[in-house]
Write a protein that holds these residues in place. Structure first.
Motif, PDB file in Angstrom:
ATOM      1  N   UNK A   1      42.179  36.231  45.619  1.00 44.69           N
ATOM      2  CA  UNK A   1      42.228  36.123  44.168  1.00 44.69           C
ATOM      3  C   UNK A   1      42.132  37.519  43.557  1.00 44.69           C
ATOM      4  N   UNK A   2      43.240  38.005  42.986  1.00 44.70           N
ATOM      5  CA  UNK A   2      43.299  39.332  42.374  1.00 44.70           C
ATOM      6  C   UNK A   2      42.805  39.238  40.933  1.00 44.70           C
ATOM      7  N   UNK A   3      41.911  40.152  40.553  1.00 46.90           N
ATOM      8  CA  UNK A   3      41.360  40.176  39.201  1.00 46.90           C
ATOM      9  C   UNK A   3      42.093  41.229  38.373  1.00 46.90           C
ATOM     10  N   UNK A   4      42.781  40.787  37.336  1.00 44.68           N
ATOM     11  CA  UNK A   4      43.450  41.694  36.405  1.00 44.68           C
ATOM     12  C   UNK A   4      42.699  41.662  35.079  1.00 44.68           C
ATOM     13  N   UNK A   5      42.149  42.795  34.702  1.00 43.26           N
ATOM     14  CA  UNK A   5      41.359  42.878  33.479  1.00 43.26           C
ATOM     15  C   UNK A   5      42.250  43.213  32.286  1.00 43.26           C
TER      16      UNK A   5
ATOM     17  N   UNK B   1      38.397  38.820  43.948  1.00 43.50           N
ATOM     18  CA  UNK B   1      37.188  38.030  43.720  1.00 43.50           C
ATOM     19  C   UNK B   1      36.403  37.859  45.007  1.00 43.50           C
ATOM     20  N   UNK B   2      35.116  38.211  44.946  1.00 43.66           N
ATOM     21  CA  UNK B   2      34.235  38.032  46.095  1.00 43.66           C
ATOM     22  C   UNK B   2      34.363  39.099  47.153  1.00 43.66           C
ATOM     23  N   UNK B   3      35.188  40.124  46.915  1.00 47.85           N
ATOM     24  CA  UNK B   3      35.375  41.187  47.895  1.00 47.85           C
ATOM     25  C   UNK B   3      35.150  42.534  47.223  1.00 47.85           C
ATOM     26  N   UNK B   4      34.886  43.549  48.047  1.00 51.16           N
ATOM     27  CA  UNK B   4      34.724  44.899  47.515  1.00 51.16           C
ATOM     28  C   UNK B   4      36.074  45.416  47.015  1.00 51.16           C
ATOM     29  N   UNK B   5      36.035  46.364  46.069  1.00 52.24           N
ATOM     30  CA  UNK B   5      37.262  46.960  45.554  1.00 52.24           C
ATOM     31  C   UNK B   5      38.034  47.645  46.681  1.00 52.24           C
ATOM     32  N   UNK B   6      39.353  47.543  46.616  1.00 53.02           N
ATOM     33  CA  UNK B   6      40.192  48.186  47.623  1.00 53.02           C
ATOM     34  C   UNK B   6      40.477  49.642  47.292  1.00 53.02           C
TER      35      UNK B   6
ATOM     36  N   UNK C   1      51.003  42.522  42.681  1.00 55.82           N
ATOM     37  CA  UNK C   1      50.024  41.789  41.885  1.00 55.82           C
ATOM     38  C   UNK C   1      48.860  42.698  41.514  1.00 55.82           C
ATOM     39  N   UNK C   2      48.394  43.478  42.489  1.00 61.98           N
ATOM     40  CA  UNK C   2      47.214  44.320  42.276  1.00 61.98           C
ATOM     41  C   UNK C   2      47.452  45.477  41.312  1.00 61.98           C
ATOM     42  N   UNK C   3      48.717  45.730  40.965  1.00 60.09           N
ATOM     43  CA  UNK C   3      49.036  46.838  40.057  1.00 60.09           C
ATOM     44  C   UNK C   3      49.498  46.341  38.694  1.00 60.09           C
ATOM     45  N   UNK C   4      49.235  45.086  38.379  1.00 63.05           N
ATOM     46  CA  UNK C   4      49.622  44.495  37.086  1.00 63.05           C
ATOM     47  C   UNK C   4      51.131  44.561  36.877  1.00 63.05           C
TER      48      UNK C   4
ATOM     49  N   UNK D   1      35.950  42.189  25.533  1.00 60.98           N
ATOM     50  CA  UNK D   1      35.721  43.474  26.190  1.00 60.98           C
ATOM     51  C   UNK D   1      36.933  43.874  27.025  1.00 60.98           C
ATOM     52  N   UNK D   2      37.294  45.162  26.967  1.00 59.91           N
ATOM     53  CA  UNK D   2      38.443  45.654  27.731  1.00 59.91           C
ATOM     54  C   UNK D   2      38.300  45.405  29.221  1.00 59.91           C
ATOM     55  N   UNK D   3      37.048  45.443  29.712  1.00 57.70           N
ATOM     56  CA  UNK D   3      36.848  45.305  31.155  1.00 57.70           C
ATOM     57  C   UNK D   3      36.587  43.873  31.590  1.00 57.70           C
ATOM     58  N   UNK D   4      36.770  42.900  30.693  1.00 54.42           N
ATOM     59  CA  UNK D   4      36.622  41.507  31.113  1.00 54.42           C
ATOM     60  C   UNK D   4      37.910  41.030  31.780  1.00 54.42           C
ATOM     61  N   UNK D   5      37.781  40.039  32.649  1.00 53.50           N
ATOM     62  CA  UNK D   5      38.927  39.554  33.418  1.00 53.50           C
ATOM     63  C   UNK D   5      39.838  38.725  32.519  1.00 53.50           C
ATOM     64  N   UNK D   6      41.123  39.050  32.505  1.00 52.53           N
ATOM     65  CA  UNK D   6      42.106  38.326  31.695  1.00 52.53           C
ATOM     66  C   UNK D   6      42.880  37.306  32.531  1.00 52.53           C
ATOM     67  N   UNK D   7      43.323  37.729  33.718  1.00 50.63           N
ATOM     68  CA  UNK D   7      44.163  36.888  34.569  1.00 50.63           C
ATOM     69  C   UNK D   7      43.666  36.984  36.007  1.00 50.63           C
TER      70      UNK D   7
END
Length: 443
Positions: free
Chosen positions: A104-108, A306-311, A237-240, A85-91
């Protein structure tokens, strides 16, 4: 958890193929810090260099040696492919934690693919081109190097442990055409060359980023690598990875035309698909040339932890917490908002003082910080690592600054040290520097 090697792209693609996230861990952290980060992950399998097995054992999770993993990757029949899925976490990447606890930054997949689709021309690299990767796997530049070069079709060469001599030898021996360096690495290479040309005729592209590039270092590099096209890549990091680029044409213009020299201080123009805004502390959008806080929006921007609301705000804008301004489409970064010095009620960005003081002949490296002061709230302190065999005179440095800066920007104090506390990618850890100076009785 391993040093740079061809095992990293194998691991990235294996994880993507299997539909599970990959989490490159910082092996330079303490055993307790590494174990704490591993425990934040959901049912991890740690692929690890033998040197770092103890940290994995402390976390009490399954592990596999890196060589065994690569051997299996070359022997086992592939899984049947399934659409991820496109919206699954990759890194998942932990931030460096220079100002707070690492997050922990989630990059999908959709973030990373957007970055690639907007910035990379697939299969565009010539067959003989090769890139040398010196950035560690746990940095977003290390992940970006794998993805961008594989999709471009460029050979990847890894340097496990950076030294200037090893870097130069590898560039020459492997016919390296493209590199990416943080400013500290580039400065070390130039020191090693000691004014001599680099003698790297194969090198065609030299990208730099990850921290502020001092103008003297950049000018020396342009002389040492005359055949290379220079690119300043700015991202988070947060902007890929990269969201703005100052390209080779801009560098050449800044060198050839004195009226355009200021472009060397710029992070360039936004890459396709990226929008930039400069806002005041109150949230108002500022005009061309006004300094404020940088906000960014685009399909490659994650802003998730991870574990936090979106910024992200309600309109999808991410607050970088970098002070910046936009001038005629060019982005100028003024340092982290958290680093702002408040002296007598006036907000002062350390970068505007550093950009001047870095040109002092006695300065090798420096950082401008604010130390507690009973009268002013904070006083401006220039912390300097001096050039070799040069004695720094505080009065002379302050007088030198006073002729080039407004009085309120002149450092109140100059402190000489031997080296800065840094992250392994070269960023000065300002809170640690501040605490060291306070502990030493400087405040």
């Amino acid at each position: 958890m391993a040093v740079n090697s061809p095992a990293f792209p194998v691991s990235i693609m294996s994880a993507a193929y299997a539909g599970v996230p990959i989490v490159p861990l910082n092996y330079r952290l303490s055993v307790d810090q590494i174990a704490e980060q591993i425990r934040e992950l959901d049912a991890p399998l740690v692929v690890v260099d033998p040197a770092y097995v103890a940290a994995v054992q402390a976390a009490g999770v399954p592990s596999m040696l890196i060589d065994d993993f690569v051997k299996l990757a070359s022997e086992i029949e592939p899984l049947e492919p399934e659409m991820t899925a496109d919206d699954s976490v990759a890194v998942v990447l932990f931030t460096s934690g220079t100002t707070s606890k690492p997050k922990a930054v989630l990059l999908r997949h959709q973030h990373l693919m957007s970055y690639l689709m907007q910035t990379i021309e697939f299969g565009s690299a010539d067959a003989e081109t090769a890139t040398l990767v010196s950035n560690p796997p746990y940095h977003v530049a290390g992940v970006g190097a794998v993805l961008s070069n594989l999709y471009a079709g460029r050979r990847l060469v890894y340097l496990a442990n950076f030294t200037p001599s090893a870097w130069l030898e590898t560039v020459r021996a492997e016919g390296i055409s493209n590199v990416m360096l943080v400013p500290t690495m580039l400065a070390r290479i130039l020191e090693h060359l000691d004014g001599a040309p680099a003698d790297t005729p194969s090198l065609r592209g030299l990208s730099y980023g990850g921290a502020r590039m001092p103008e003297p270092v950049l000018l020396k590099a342009l002389e040492a690598f005359p055949e290379a096209n220079f690119v300043n890549a700015y991202g988070l990091t947060e902007t890929s990875s990269t969201i703005a680029v100052l390209g080779p044409e801009d560098h050449r213009l800044a060198i050839s035309d004195p009226s355009q020299r200021h472009l060397l201080f710029s992070a360039g123009r936004p890459v396709p698909g990226i929008e930039l805004q400069i806002r005041s502390e109150a949230g108002d959008v500022l005009e061309n040339g006004e300094t404020g806080l940088l906000w960014v929006r685009g399909s490659q921007v994650s802003g998730e932890y991870q574990g936090l609301a979106s910024a992200l705000d309600a309109s999808g804008w991410f607050p970088t917490r970098d002070r910046a301004r936009l001038e005629d489409g060019y982005l100028f970064i003024g340092g982290r908002a958290d680093d702002t010095i408040i002296r007598g009620g006036e907000n002062i960005a350390p970068a505007e003082i550093e950009d001047v003081l870095v040109n002092h002949p006695g300065v090798r490296e420096l950082a401008v910080i604010g130390l507690p002061d009973d009268e002013w709230g904070e006083r401006i302190v220039a912390v300097i690592v001096p050039a070799t065999e040069i004695q720094i005179d505080e009065g002379e440095v302050r007088a030198w600054c006073r002729t080039r800066l407004r009085g309120s920007r002149t450092p109140d104090q100059v402190i000489v040290i031997e080296e800065f506390p840094r992250t392994d990618t070269g960023k000065i850890i300002r809170p640690k520097l501040l605490s060291q100076l306070v502990d030493a009785g400087q405040a």
